[in-house]
Design a protein around this motif. Structure first.
Motif, PDB file in Angstrom:
ATOM      1  N   PHE A  68       0.829  -1.205   0.000  1.00 44.03           N
ATOM      2  CA  PHE A  68       0.000   0.000   0.000  1.00 44.03           C
ATOM      3  C   PHE A  68       0.868   1.261   0.000  1.00 44.03           C
ATOM      4  O   PHE A  68       0.641   2.175  -0.796  1.00 44.03           O
ATOM      5  CB  PHE A  68      -0.926   0.018   1.222  1.00 44.03           C
ATOM      6  CG  PHE A  68      -1.583   1.343   1.456  1.00 44.03           C
ATOM      7  CD1 PHE A  68      -2.676   1.730   0.691  1.00 44.03           C
ATOM      8  CD2 PHE A  68      -1.104   2.223   2.422  1.00 44.03           C
ATOM      9  CE1 PHE A  68      -3.280   2.964   0.888  1.00 44.03           C
ATOM     10  CE2 PHE A  68      -1.692   3.447   2.625  1.00 44.03           C
ATOM     11  CZ  PHE A  68      -2.780   3.828   1.853  1.00 44.03           C
ATOM     12  N   LEU A  69       1.853   1.304   0.896  1.00 41.51           N
ATOM     13  CA  LEU A  69       2.710   2.488   0.990  1.00 41.51           C
ATOM     14  C   LEU A  69       3.501   2.700  -0.293  1.00 41.51           C
ATOM     15  O   LEU A  69       3.625   3.830  -0.782  1.00 41.51           O
ATOM     16  CB  LEU A  69       3.655   2.351   2.179  1.00 41.51           C
ATOM     17  CG  LEU A  69       3.006   2.388   3.562  1.00 41.51           C
ATOM     18  CD1 LEU A  69       4.038   2.127   4.647  1.00 41.51           C
ATOM     19  CD2 LEU A  69       2.314   3.728   3.805  1.00 41.51           C
ATOM     20  N   LEU A  70       4.026   1.604  -0.846  1.00 41.47           N
ATOM     21  CA  LEU A  70       4.775   1.699  -2.097  1.00 41.47           C
ATOM     22  C   LEU A  70       3.901   2.256  -3.212  1.00 41.47           C
ATOM     23  O   LEU A  70       4.308   3.167  -3.948  1.00 41.47           O
ATOM     24  CB  LEU A  70       5.298   0.311  -2.483  1.00 41.47           C
ATOM     25  CG  LEU A  70       6.063   0.213  -3.802  1.00 41.47           C
ATOM     26  CD1 LEU A  70       7.403   0.921  -3.678  1.00 41.47           C
ATOM     27  CD2 LEU A  70       6.270  -1.257  -4.190  1.00 41.47           C
ATOM     28  N   ALA A  71       2.690   1.723  -3.328  1.00 45.53           N
ATOM     29  CA  ALA A  71       1.796   2.140  -4.401  1.00 45.53           C
ATOM     30  C   ALA A  71       1.336   3.587  -4.222  1.00 45.53           C
ATOM     31  O   ALA A  71       1.315   4.366  -5.179  1.00 45.53           O
ATOM     32  CB  ALA A  71       0.583   1.206  -4.473  1.00 45.53           C
TER      33      ALA A  71
ATOM     34  N   LEU B 135      -7.456   0.894  -2.403  1.00 40.94           N
ATOM     35  CA  LEU B 135      -6.123   0.335  -2.619  1.00 40.94           C
ATOM     36  C   LEU B 135      -5.736  -0.647  -1.515  1.00 40.94           C
ATOM     37  O   LEU B 135      -5.198  -1.729  -1.805  1.00 40.94           O
ATOM     38  CB  LEU B 135      -5.094   1.469  -2.707  1.00 40.94           C
ATOM     39  CG  LEU B 135      -3.614   1.065  -2.748  1.00 40.94           C
ATOM     40  CD1 LEU B 135      -3.346   0.110  -3.908  1.00 40.94           C
ATOM     41  CD2 LEU B 135      -2.740   2.307  -2.859  1.00 40.94           C
ATOM     42  N   ILE B 136      -6.006  -0.288  -0.266  1.00 44.73           N
ATOM     43  CA  ILE B 136      -5.619  -1.183   0.834  1.00 44.73           C
ATOM     44  C   ILE B 136      -6.381  -2.508   0.716  1.00 44.73           C
ATOM     45  O   ILE B 136      -5.851  -3.574   1.060  1.00 44.73           O
ATOM     46  CB  ILE B 136      -5.875  -0.509   2.211  1.00 44.73           C
ATOM     47  CG1 ILE B 136      -5.065  -1.219   3.316  1.00 44.73           C
ATOM     48  CG2 ILE B 136      -7.329  -0.521   2.576  1.00 44.73           C
ATOM     49  CD1 ILE B 136      -3.611  -0.974   3.281  1.00 44.73           C
ATOM     50  N   LYS B 137      -7.604  -2.461   0.197  1.00 42.83           N
ATOM     51  CA  LYS B 137      -8.368  -3.698   0.011  1.00 42.83           C
ATOM     52  C   LYS B 137      -7.907  -4.457  -1.228  1.00 42.83           C
ATOM     53  O   LYS B 137      -7.893  -5.692  -1.242  1.00 42.83           O
ATOM     54  CB  LYS B 137      -9.867  -3.387  -0.071  1.00 42.83           C
ATOM     55  CG  LYS B 137     -10.444  -2.850   1.230  1.00 42.83           C
ATOM     56  CD  LYS B 137     -11.939  -2.616   1.128  1.00 42.83           C
ATOM     57  CE  LYS B 137     -12.267  -1.466   0.177  1.00 42.83           C
ATOM     58  NZ  LYS B 137     -13.728  -1.188   0.132  1.00 42.83           N
TER      59      LYS B 137
ATOM     60  N   MET C  71      -8.438  -6.990  10.676  1.00 41.83           N
ATOM     61  CA  MET C  71      -7.194  -6.305  10.315  1.00 41.83           C
ATOM     62  C   MET C  71      -7.425  -5.303   9.187  1.00 41.83           C
ATOM     63  O   MET C  71      -6.926  -4.173   9.222  1.00 41.83           O
ATOM     64  CB  MET C  71      -6.125  -7.321   9.915  1.00 41.83           C
ATOM     65  CG  MET C  71      -5.583  -8.137  11.068  1.00 41.83           C
ATOM     66  SD  MET C  71      -4.239  -9.241  10.535  1.00 41.83           S
ATOM     67  CE  MET C  71      -3.761  -9.954  12.111  1.00 41.83           C
ATOM     68  N   TYR C  72      -8.175  -5.717   8.172  1.00 43.62           N
ATOM     69  CA  TYR C  72      -8.489  -4.790   7.071  1.00 43.62           C
ATOM     70  C   TYR C  72      -9.292  -3.599   7.586  1.00 43.62           C
ATOM     71  O   TYR C  72      -9.051  -2.444   7.184  1.00 43.62           O
ATOM     72  CB  TYR C  72      -9.272  -5.502   5.962  1.00 43.62           C
ATOM     73  CG  TYR C  72      -8.420  -6.332   5.035  1.00 43.62           C
ATOM     74  CD1 TYR C  72      -7.470  -5.733   4.213  1.00 43.62           C
ATOM     75  CD2 TYR C  72      -8.566  -7.714   4.965  1.00 43.62           C
ATOM     76  CE1 TYR C  72      -6.681  -6.497   3.347  1.00 43.62           C
ATOM     77  CE2 TYR C  72      -7.788  -8.480   4.114  1.00 43.62           C
ATOM     78  CZ  TYR C  72      -6.848  -7.870   3.312  1.00 43.62           C
ATOM     79  OH  TYR C  72      -6.069  -8.626   2.467  1.00 43.62           O
TER      80      TYR C  72
END
Length: 219
Positions: A24-27, A159-161, A197-198
């Motif tokens: 997620f952070l990279l994207a 995005l996180i999902k 967690m999500y």
């Protein structure tokens, strides 16, 4: 519910969550500036550049992200002549797909944000003697950020999902470990833990973007 069993599945799932957060952070870190660059290219007076940018956005938004991930993981090495030089680690290949896909979505969001800014803002900045760079950085972009924050927040949560799609190319992220535990133990608890967690990750993003919206609010 056995706490011993919970602790057993929690350790690998937390490791998977680290992969999820890292992707997620990279994207997000790379796709946001790339998306803004694409937005500027779409608005360029150089017609070939604008056409390429529009085509890129159309293709990336018009095809499934999963298909793009599969292409970058398994399709690139099959390209004639150059394929042998395009063999990447699956995490890297999937990361490229995520970055390019979300850059296209952010480009459209930013384009809409720029279009929402009254043209009079440019004229007023010109009267005040501001350069084009000063106008963009001090006048236009701050207003654009306020406009695009809600849409950017939605895309970030999506995005996180969407990182769960890494499961399709056997990258060991959160869902990968949850599915492995379910298949091994025939229990649904790992899925519920993954869901929690999500939800926690999306909660953190929601709080963060609410704070940013408050920070950039002119009210």
């Amino acid at each position: 519910m056995s706490w011993d069993y919970l602790s057993t599945i929690l350790k690998p799932m937390l490791e998977g969550a680290q992969t999820t957060v890292f992707m997620f952070l990279l994207a997000i870190v790379l796709s946001v500036p790339l998306g803004f660059a694409v937005t500027l290219a779409m608005r360029s007076q150089i017609k070939p550049l604008a056409w390429i940018a529009h085509t890129y956005v159309y293709v990336m938004r018009g095809t499934p992200l999963l298909l793009q991930i599969l292409f970058f993981c398994f399709g690139l090495p099959l390209l004639p002549v150059i394929g042998e030089y395009l063999v990447f680690d699956r995490f890297v290949a999937a990361g490229i797909a995520f970055i390019l896909n979300y850059a296209a979505y952010f480009a459209e969001i930013f384009r809409g944000g720029l279009l929402s800014i009254d043209k009079g803002q440019h004229e007023a900045a010109k009267v005040l003697g501001l350069t084009k760079w000063q106008t963009m950085t001090k006048v236009i972009i701050p207003q654009m950020i306020r406009v695009v924050l809600p849409a950017t927040a939605n895309e970030s949560i999506t995005l996180i999902k969407d990182t769960a799609l890494l499961y399709a190319v056997a990258v060991p992220e959160l869902l990968y470990y949850a599915q492995a535990a379910v298949n091994r133990d025939i229990k649904l608890l790992p899925f519920f833990v993954a869901a929690v967690m999500y939800l926690l990750m999306t909660l953190v993003l929601t709080v963060l973007f609410k704070a940013l919206e408050k920070r950039f609010s002119f009210e």
